[in-house]
Design a protein around this motif. Structure first.
Motif, PDB file in Angstrom:
ATOM      1  N   ASP A 153      51.837  44.653  41.665  1.00 44.65           N
ATOM      2  CA  ASP A 153      51.616  43.622  40.655  1.00 44.65           C
ATOM      3  C   ASP A 153      50.500  42.704  41.158  1.00 44.65           C
ATOM      4  OD1 ASP A 153      53.619  42.618  42.670  1.00 44.65           O
ATOM      5  OD2 ASP A 153      53.246  40.779  41.587  1.00 44.65           O
ATOM      6  N   ASP A 154      50.162  41.686  40.386  1.00 43.64           N
ATOM      7  CA  ASP A 154      49.030  40.816  40.736  1.00 43.64           C
ATOM      8  C   ASP A 154      49.117  40.296  42.175  1.00 43.64           C
ATOM      9  OD1 ASP A 154      47.542  40.892  38.423  1.00 43.64           O
ATOM     10  OD2 ASP A 154      48.584  39.224  37.478  1.00 43.64           O
ATOM     11  N   GLU A 155      50.315  39.872  42.579  1.00 44.45           N
ATOM     12  CA  GLU A 155      50.447  39.262  43.908  1.00 44.45           C
ATOM     13  C   GLU A 155      50.292  40.302  45.016  1.00 44.45           C
ATOM     14  OE1 GLU A 155      54.074  36.916  43.883  1.00 44.45           O
ATOM     15  OE2 GLU A 155      53.571  36.244  41.870  1.00 44.45           O
ATOM     16  N   ILE A 156      50.864  41.477  44.804  1.00 49.04           N
ATOM     17  CA  ILE A 156      50.713  42.554  45.796  1.00 49.04           C
ATOM     18  C   ILE A 156      49.233  42.944  45.889  1.00 49.04           C
ATOM     19  CG2 ILE A 156      51.285  44.959  46.344  1.00 49.04           C
ATOM     20  CD1 ILE A 156      53.657  43.115  46.739  1.00 49.04           C
ATOM     21  N   ARG A 157      48.583  43.076  44.732  1.00 50.47           N
ATOM     22  CA  ARG A 157      47.155  43.438  44.738  1.00 50.47           C
ATOM     23  C   ARG A 157      46.315  42.382  45.441  1.00 50.47           C
ATOM     24  NH1 ARG A 157      48.599  45.542  39.560  1.00 50.47           N
ATOM     25  NH2 ARG A 157      48.116  43.635  38.438  1.00 50.47           N
ATOM     26  N   GLY A 158      46.757  41.140  45.392  1.00 54.85           N
ATOM     27  CA  GLY A 158      46.023  40.072  46.065  1.00 54.85           C
ATOM     28  C   GLY A 158      46.123  40.154  47.582  1.00 54.85           C
ATOM     29  N   GLN A 159      47.142  40.846  48.076  1.00 57.92           N
ATOM     30  CA  GLN A 159      47.351  40.939  49.525  1.00 57.92           C
ATOM     31  C   GLN A 159      47.000  42.315  50.079  1.00 57.92           C
ATOM     32  OE1 GLN A 159      51.268  38.369  49.508  1.00 57.92           O
ATOM     33  NE2 GLN A 159      50.871  39.052  51.584  1.00 57.92           N
ATOM     34  N   ALA A 160      47.435  43.360  49.379  1.00 59.38           N
ATOM     35  CA  ALA A 160      47.227  44.734  49.859  1.00 59.38           C
ATOM     36  C   ALA A 160      45.737  45.026  49.954  1.00 59.38           C
ATOM     37  CB  ALA A 160      47.883  45.720  48.898  1.00 59.38           C
TER      38      ALA A 160
END
Lengths: 151, 260
Positions: B92-99
């Motif tokens: 999701d947006d937050e995972i994509r921001g970190q991964a």
């Protein structure tokens, strides 16, 4: 290492690999970020790191040394609710409340980036946040109301 | 025992700290490593954190696009296809921001294939620059994945050239499910490259499909040959039978969305 949490500077003793979640909850006693799955899969631990929503369970302290962290304690309190908190409260968007801090900080970030989000944008922004009580309908309505209220 | 943590502040420092890689665990976004450490599945002795390594840049110059290993997946979502569609399909947006891109290329299959960016980068003809034993190396992403070597990805590069791209993926029941199946196709000049996520432990190229297309087969007939190119496994998300049943249709969909 240092963090600014809700406007207060802290020098920290936790190690660089300690998840931000544990630094907040255990070293600083900031307990609104919840230790749900601790695998990045539930969104209950989401906080704002320099304004961006981040899973605190996936974030090692060493990666955010010096950052500004905002949790729901820094967004509003019972005597001075943020419009997003107000909308969640008024529209019954919380039941057990475990997911609510993560939902609200993610919503605050969404509305800052996109003040008038459509339903699709709301669903996308919250798609990683699991709620086992509400069925999400009230949550989405609360986000829409908070966006409307800030018009 | 506490881990030794290295926080390099430049790509050169990161490569030097990685050395030959023995005993080093790399943490970029942390989305894969942190849960393993938190839950006691991994006890790394030395951790190389890339958060300040400067490997998080995307450069478009000299006819090439170069994406640093520590670039977050979110930075690809509005970029070149079919990479953008695949990136939007990660978490999701937050995972994509970190991964990160590097983490995605190095993600071991785990319980289910999870390197969503591998197939679109293979289709783009990407090359990987890595550091490790024997020094720096540049090789095709296919060779890098096949070697299964413990190396530090520095960046990944593909040609900045006009292309038509196609992408098709199986429906994901939830934002946190890994992708069951996805197909990336790229046509540049007269050549079409096709690669699949979920057809094996890593992304893999589909030489049979490409050969059939080059021989003038219809997209439907070419897509049917994909079963010669994959070796899917049973896992919690889908059975190998299901993947083999669904994949040809996805390949055809991706090919049909290519222009020209």
């Amino acid at each position: 290492m240092k963090l600014n949490v809700n406007g207060v500077e802290h020098a920290l003793e936790s190690g660089a690999l300690t998840p931000l979640l544990h630094v907040l909850r255990e070293e600083l006693g900031v307990t609104s970020p919840k230790a749900g799955c601790q695998s990045g899969g539930c969104g209950a631990c989401t906080v704002l790191v320099d304004g961006e929503p981040r899973r605190s369970c996936l974030t090692p302290l060493g990666a955010v040394d010096g950052a500004e962290v905002t949790t729901i304690e820094g967004i509003g309190d019972a005597h001075d609710l943020h419009p997003v908190q107000e909308a969640f409260h008024t529209l019954h968007a919380a039941q057990c409340g475990f997911c609510t801090p993560g939902m609200i900080v993610a919503t605050v970030a969404l509305l800052k980036r996109l003040p008038q989000p459509g339903r699709r944008e709301i669903e996308r922004a919250l798609s990683g946040h699991i709620c086992r009580c509400t069925g999400y309908v009230k949550i989405v309505e609360a986000v829409e109301a908070a966006a409307g209220g800030s018009r | 025992m506490a881990s030794e943590v290295l926080l390099p502040t430049s790509p050169a420092e990161a490569a030097s700290a990685f050395g030959d890689g023995s005993g080093v665990t790399v943490v970029a976004g942390g989305t894969i490593a942190l849960p393993d450490i938190t839950h006691g599945r991994m006890h790394p002795a030395r951790v190389l954190m890339l958060a300040r390594s400067g490997l998080d840049r995307i450069e478009r110059s000299g006819g090439a696009v170069t994406i640093g290993a520590a670039t977050p997946v979110a930075a690809l979502v509005d970029g070149d296809e079919p990479l953008a569609s695949a990136a939007a399909h990660v978490g999701d947006d937050e995972i994509r921001g970190q991964a990160t891109v590097g983490g995605n290329l190095c993600a071991s299959a785990g319980e289910t294939p999870r390197g969503d960016l591998q197939a679109p980068l293979i289709a783009l003809g990407a090359r990987v620059r890595s550091a490790g034993a024997g020094g720096e190396r540049v090789e095709s992403l296919e060779d890098f994945l096949a070697a299964d070597s413990s190396r530090l990805v520095l960046d990944v590069t593909y040609d900045d050239t006009p292309r038509s791209a196609g992408y098709a993926a199986a429906w994901r029941p939830h934002a946190h499910h890994y992708t069951i199946l996805a197909v990336a196709a790229v046509r540049e000049g007269g050549e079409t490259r096709v690669a699949v996520t979920g057809g094996g432990p890593t992304g893999r190229r589909c030489p049979s499909v490409e050969a059939a297309l080059a021989g003038g087969a219809s997209t439907r007939d070419a897509a049917a040959t994909v079963l010669d190119d994959v070796d899917p496994a049973d896992d919690a998300l889908a059975s190998a039978w299901y993947r083999r049943r669904v994949l040809p249709g996805l390949v055809q969909k991706a090919l049909d969305s290519l222009a020209g």
